[in-house]
Design an enzyme around this catalytic site. Structure first.
Site, PDB file in Angstrom:
ATOM      1  N   ARG A  87      -5.458 -11.428 -12.089  1.00 51.63           N
ATOM      2  CA  ARG A  87      -6.168 -10.881 -10.918  1.00 51.63           C
ATOM      3  C   ARG A  87      -5.318 -10.894  -9.648  1.00 51.63           C
ATOM      4  O   ARG A  87      -5.842 -10.894  -8.537  1.00 51.63           O
ATOM      5  CB  ARG A  87      -7.491 -11.615 -10.677  1.00 51.63           C
ATOM      6  CG  ARG A  87      -8.434 -11.505 -11.860  1.00 51.63           C
ATOM      7  CD  ARG A  87      -9.867 -11.777 -11.478  1.00 51.63           C
ATOM      8  NE  ARG A  87     -10.697 -11.603 -12.645  1.00 51.63           N
ATOM      9  CZ  ARG A  87     -10.940 -12.542 -13.539  1.00 51.63           C
ATOM     10  NH1 ARG A  87     -10.434 -13.759 -13.378  1.00 51.63           N
ATOM     11  NH2 ARG A  87     -11.684 -12.303 -14.578  1.00 51.63           N
ATOM     12  N   GLU A 106      -6.688   3.569   3.944  1.00 48.41           N
ATOM     13  CA  GLU A 106      -6.664   5.035   4.041  1.00 48.41           C
ATOM     14  C   GLU A 106      -8.054   5.636   4.218  1.00 48.41           C
ATOM     15  O   GLU A 106      -8.450   6.585   3.544  1.00 48.41           O
ATOM     16  CB  GLU A 106      -5.969   5.631   2.801  1.00 48.41           C
ATOM     17  CG  GLU A 106      -5.458   7.048   3.066  1.00 48.41           C
ATOM     18  CD  GLU A 106      -4.609   7.589   1.931  1.00 48.41           C
ATOM     19  OE1 GLU A 106      -3.553   6.995   1.662  1.00 48.41           O
ATOM     20  OE2 GLU A 106      -5.002   8.589   1.331  1.00 48.41           O
ATOM     21  N   ARG A 154      -4.407   6.551   8.062  1.00 46.07           N
ATOM     22  CA  ARG A 154      -3.341   6.456   7.044  1.00 46.07           C
ATOM     23  C   ARG A 154      -3.192   7.755   6.240  1.00 46.07           C
ATOM     24  O   ARG A 154      -2.134   8.016   5.674  1.00 46.07           O
ATOM     25  CB  ARG A 154      -3.601   5.259   6.113  1.00 46.07           C
ATOM     26  CG  ARG A 154      -2.449   5.053   5.134  1.00 46.07           C
ATOM     27  CD  ARG A 154      -2.507   3.736   4.393  1.00 46.07           C
ATOM     28  NE  ARG A 154      -1.402   3.632   3.470  1.00 46.07           N
ATOM     29  CZ  ARG A 154      -1.073   2.534   2.808  1.00 46.07           C
ATOM     30  NH1 ARG A 154      -1.780   1.430   2.978  1.00 46.07           N
ATOM     31  NH2 ARG A 154      -0.054   2.528   1.983  1.00 46.07           N
ATOM     32  N   ASN A 174       0.089  11.289   4.155  1.00 47.36           N
ATOM     33  CA  ASN A 174       0.068  12.254   3.047  1.00 47.36           C
ATOM     34  C   ASN A 174       0.486  13.647   3.511  1.00 47.36           C
ATOM     35  O   ASN A 174       0.326  14.626   2.764  1.00 47.36           O
ATOM     36  CB  ASN A 174      -1.335  12.326   2.430  1.00 47.36           C
ATOM     37  CG  ASN A 174      -1.712  11.013   1.781  1.00 47.36           C
ATOM     38  OD1 ASN A 174      -0.883  10.370   1.157  1.00 47.36           O
ATOM     39  ND2 ASN A 174      -2.971  10.608   1.950  1.00 47.36           N
ATOM     40  N   LYS A 233       0.519   0.166  -1.521  1.00 53.91           N
ATOM     41  CA  LYS A 233      -0.030   1.065  -2.549  1.00 53.91           C
ATOM     42  C   LYS A 233       0.725   0.863  -3.866  1.00 53.91           C
ATOM     43  O   LYS A 233       1.956   0.780  -3.865  1.00 53.91           O
ATOM     44  CB  LYS A 233       0.115   2.524  -2.134  1.00 53.91           C
ATOM     45  CG  LYS A 233      -0.945   3.008  -1.194  1.00 53.91           C
ATOM     46  CD  LYS A 233      -0.824   4.515  -1.035  1.00 53.91           C
ATOM     47  CE  LYS A 233      -1.861   5.030  -0.053  1.00 53.91           C
ATOM     48  NZ  LYS A 233      -1.689   6.472   0.204  1.00 53.91           N
ATOM     49  N   GLU A 284      10.878  12.222   2.776  1.00 54.14           N
ATOM     50  CA  GLU A 284       9.956  11.254   3.405  1.00 54.14           C
ATOM     51  C   GLU A 284      10.410  10.907   4.830  1.00 54.14           C
ATOM     52  O   GLU A 284       9.593  10.611   5.702  1.00 54.14           O
ATOM     53  CB  GLU A 284       9.843   9.979   2.560  1.00 54.14           C
ATOM     54  CG  GLU A 284       9.138  10.166   1.213  1.00 54.14           C
ATOM     55  CD  GLU A 284       7.619  10.334   1.304  1.00 54.14           C
ATOM     56  OE1 GLU A 284       7.064  10.327   2.407  1.00 54.14           O
ATOM     57  OE2 GLU A 284       6.989  10.488   0.232  1.00 54.14           O
ATOM     58  N   HIS A 329       1.953  16.114   1.150  1.00 53.52           N
ATOM     59  CA  HIS A 329       1.775  15.570  -0.204  1.00 53.52           C
ATOM     60  C   HIS A 329       0.750  16.317  -1.057  1.00 53.52           C
ATOM     61  O   HIS A 329       0.799  16.216  -2.274  1.00 53.52           O
ATOM     62  CB  HIS A 329       1.399  14.081  -0.133  1.00 53.52           C
ATOM     63  CG  HIS A 329       2.579  13.194   0.154  1.00 53.52           C
ATOM     64  ND1 HIS A 329       3.355  13.333   1.281  1.00 53.52           N
ATOM     65  CD2 HIS A 329       3.126  12.156  -0.543  1.00 53.52           C
ATOM     66  CE1 HIS A 329       4.312  12.417   1.268  1.00 53.52           C
ATOM     67  NE2 HIS A 329       4.198  11.690   0.168  1.00 53.52           N
ATOM     68  N   HIS A 333      10.230  13.353  -6.105  1.00 48.63           N
ATOM     69  CA  HIS A 333       9.086  13.299  -5.193  1.00 48.63           C
ATOM     70  C   HIS A 333       9.442  13.780  -3.776  1.00 48.63           C
ATOM     71  O   HIS A 333       8.761  14.640  -3.214  1.00 48.63           O
ATOM     72  CB  HIS A 333       8.530  11.871  -5.161  1.00 48.63           C
ATOM     73  CG  HIS A 333       7.424  11.692  -4.175  1.00 48.63           C
ATOM     74  ND1 HIS A 333       6.209  12.334  -4.292  1.00 48.63           N
ATOM     75  CD2 HIS A 333       7.352  10.961  -3.026  1.00 48.63           C
ATOM     76  CE1 HIS A 333       5.433  11.999  -3.271  1.00 48.63           C
ATOM     77  NE2 HIS A 333       6.109  11.167  -2.493  1.00 48.63           N
ATOM     78  N   LYS A 361       5.045   3.161   9.877  1.00 51.47           N
ATOM     79  CA  LYS A 361       4.120   2.851   8.790  1.00 51.47           C
ATOM     80  C   LYS A 361       3.391   1.537   9.059  1.00 51.47           C
ATOM     81  O   LYS A 361       2.193   1.401   8.792  1.00 51.47           O
ATOM     82  CB  LYS A 361       4.864   2.813   7.458  1.00 51.47           C
ATOM     83  CG  LYS A 361       3.920   2.719   6.294  1.00 51.47           C
ATOM     84  CD  LYS A 361       4.436   3.343   5.048  1.00 51.47           C
ATOM     85  CE  LYS A 361       3.364   3.288   3.970  1.00 51.47           C
ATOM     86  NZ  LYS A 361       3.815   3.750   2.681  1.00 51.47           N
ATOM     87  N   HIS A 419       2.351  16.829  -4.550  1.00 52.82           N
ATOM     88  CA  HIS A 419       1.830  16.261  -5.801  1.00 52.82           C
ATOM     89  C   HIS A 419       1.520  17.359  -6.812  1.00 52.82           C
ATOM     90  O   HIS A 419       1.734  17.195  -8.010  1.00 52.82           O
ATOM     91  CB  HIS A 419       0.589  15.404  -5.528  1.00 52.82           C
ATOM     92  CG  HIS A 419       0.926  14.061  -4.937  1.00 52.82           C
ATOM     93  ND1 HIS A 419      -0.019  13.180  -4.487  1.00 52.82           N
ATOM     94  CD2 HIS A 419       2.118  13.457  -4.732  1.00 52.82           C
ATOM     95  CE1 HIS A 419       0.572  12.088  -4.027  1.00 52.82           C
ATOM     96  NE2 HIS A 419       1.865  12.241  -4.164  1.00 52.82           N
TER      97      HIS A 419
END
Ligand code: GLY
Length: 363
Positions: free
Chosen positions: A117, A233, A237, A241, A139, A181, A244, A261, A223, A248
């Site tokens: 966990r 997010e 946040r 993206n 993330k 990025e 993105h 990417h 960031k 994606h």
């Protein structure tokens, strides 16, 4: 060259904050040993990065090699990594050291968040892409057949060691991927970072060490400020993206791992800026589009689907890109959502676009 340390404070579910330092500069990987001191550790990396950088950690720890790139981000590798943690008798005090690019960080971070966990994860990003973005903010993810990063958690690292000397060992394509990025961060941060990038763009192809370290520090500061206010997010946040939704879909339709990417993000930014201009959100449409195109060219990034199709030999049909965007986790009820920019630093979140605008920019 000196080391820069940036503190990140990320509110977590319990109402407390996860605090960690991001160390940036040449040779910082040597600091991992002291951070881990007295605890059992496992290094998760790939064979290429292991040869180049694992010895710099000077850790007495098992090194687990996984596949290179996006190929690692699936259930089979996740299972193998978790089973290895158990076989090596890692416990709740153990530390996972993720050494590599964004895919290693995403997969190792996810495994660390699931094992017992949740155990500690130290991120040691060795690519520009991972240093400016993926290693900070907690993330973690794997891909599903239906789309990129669709299964994951938020699991802040206990420290980030972004060693600038690792950037000198990247091949040209990996390096260019990071620049996608960087461009995103600069445009989101505003006029100051954007003009600084314009002034310094020529220093990137020759990998000027000072400029690279400053780029990482500027991106991490942006960031850190965003995740401190919106770790999950829910709002701000989402700005990270930018580019993105298109990117994606490009990665998904091309087949994960085919288009890097950050290269897809570069094209995604060009498309988002055009879509924003077509739907009338930018005050000086043509000038902003041209400015972004000049920056993409100066950073030697692809600026259109046409060049991407040629370079990577993929078709990327508009109808498949649109179908993929409908599944994107940033969308709602199958309607893709976009981050659009009016100008550097002037961000509009959660934008929908008329179908004809999306079709036109994807043509
Ligand atoms: N890479 C985007 C984020 O961390 O939110």
């Amino acid at each position: 060259m000196t080391t820069t340390t940036i503190e990140v404070s990320e509110p977590v579910a319990s109402g407390e904050s996860a605090r960690y330092d991001v160390h940036i500069g040449p040779g910082v990987l040597g600091g991992v040993r002291e951070h881990v001191a007295g605890r059992s550790a496992i290094v998760v990396t790939d064979s290429h990065v292991r040869k180049l950088h694992a010895a710099k950690l000077a850790l007495d720890a098992h090194v687990l090699e996984i596949e290179r790139g996006e190929a690692a981000k699936g259930f089979a590798t996740l299972e193998r990594v978790l089973e290895t943690f158990a076989q090596r008798s890692l416990d709740r005090s153990s530390v996972v050291v993720a050494l590599g690019g964004g895919s290693i960080g995403d997969l190792a971070g996810l495994a660390a968040s699931l094992y017992m966990r949740g155990i500690e994860c130290v991120q040691c990003p060795t690519t520009l892409l991972a240093q400016v973005d993926a290693s900070v903010g907690g993330k973690t993810a794997i891909n599903l057949r239906a789309g990129k990063n669709l299964a994951g958690t938020f699991h802040p690292p206990s420290a980030v060691f972004a060693d600038s000397s690792a950037l000198m060992t990247l091949d040209d394509e990996e390096f260019r991927s990071g620049l996608g990025e960087v461009l995103k961060s600069a445009l989101l941060a505003g006029e100051d970072f954007t003009s600084w990038l314009e002034l310094n763009a020529a220093a990137f192809p020759r990998r000027d060490a000072e400029v690279l370290a400053e780029t990482v520090a500027r991106s991490v500061r942006l960031k850190a400020a965003i995740v401190a206010r919106d770790p999950r997010e829910r709002g701000e946040r989402k700005a990270l993206n930018f580019g993105h939704t298109f990117a994606h879909a490009i990665e998904h339709v091309a087949g994960f791992g085919r288009v890097p990417h950050g290269v897809a993000v570069g094209v995604g930014i060009a498309l988002a800026v055009r879509a924003g201009a077509s739907s009338g959100i930018a005050a000086a449409h043509a000038a902003f589009v041209e400015r972004v195109d000049r920056l993409l060219a100066a950073l030697e990034l692809d600026g259109s689907l046409a060049t991407l199709r040629r370079r990577y030999g993929c078709e990327l049909p508009a109808r498949e890109l649109i179908a993929s965007m409908r599944l994107d986790k940033k969308g709602r009820a199958s309607e893709p959502r976009f981050v659009l920019l009016e100008a550097p630093g002037k961000v509009r979140l959660d934008q929908t676009l008329p179908a004809e605008v999306v079709e036109r920019v994807l043509a």
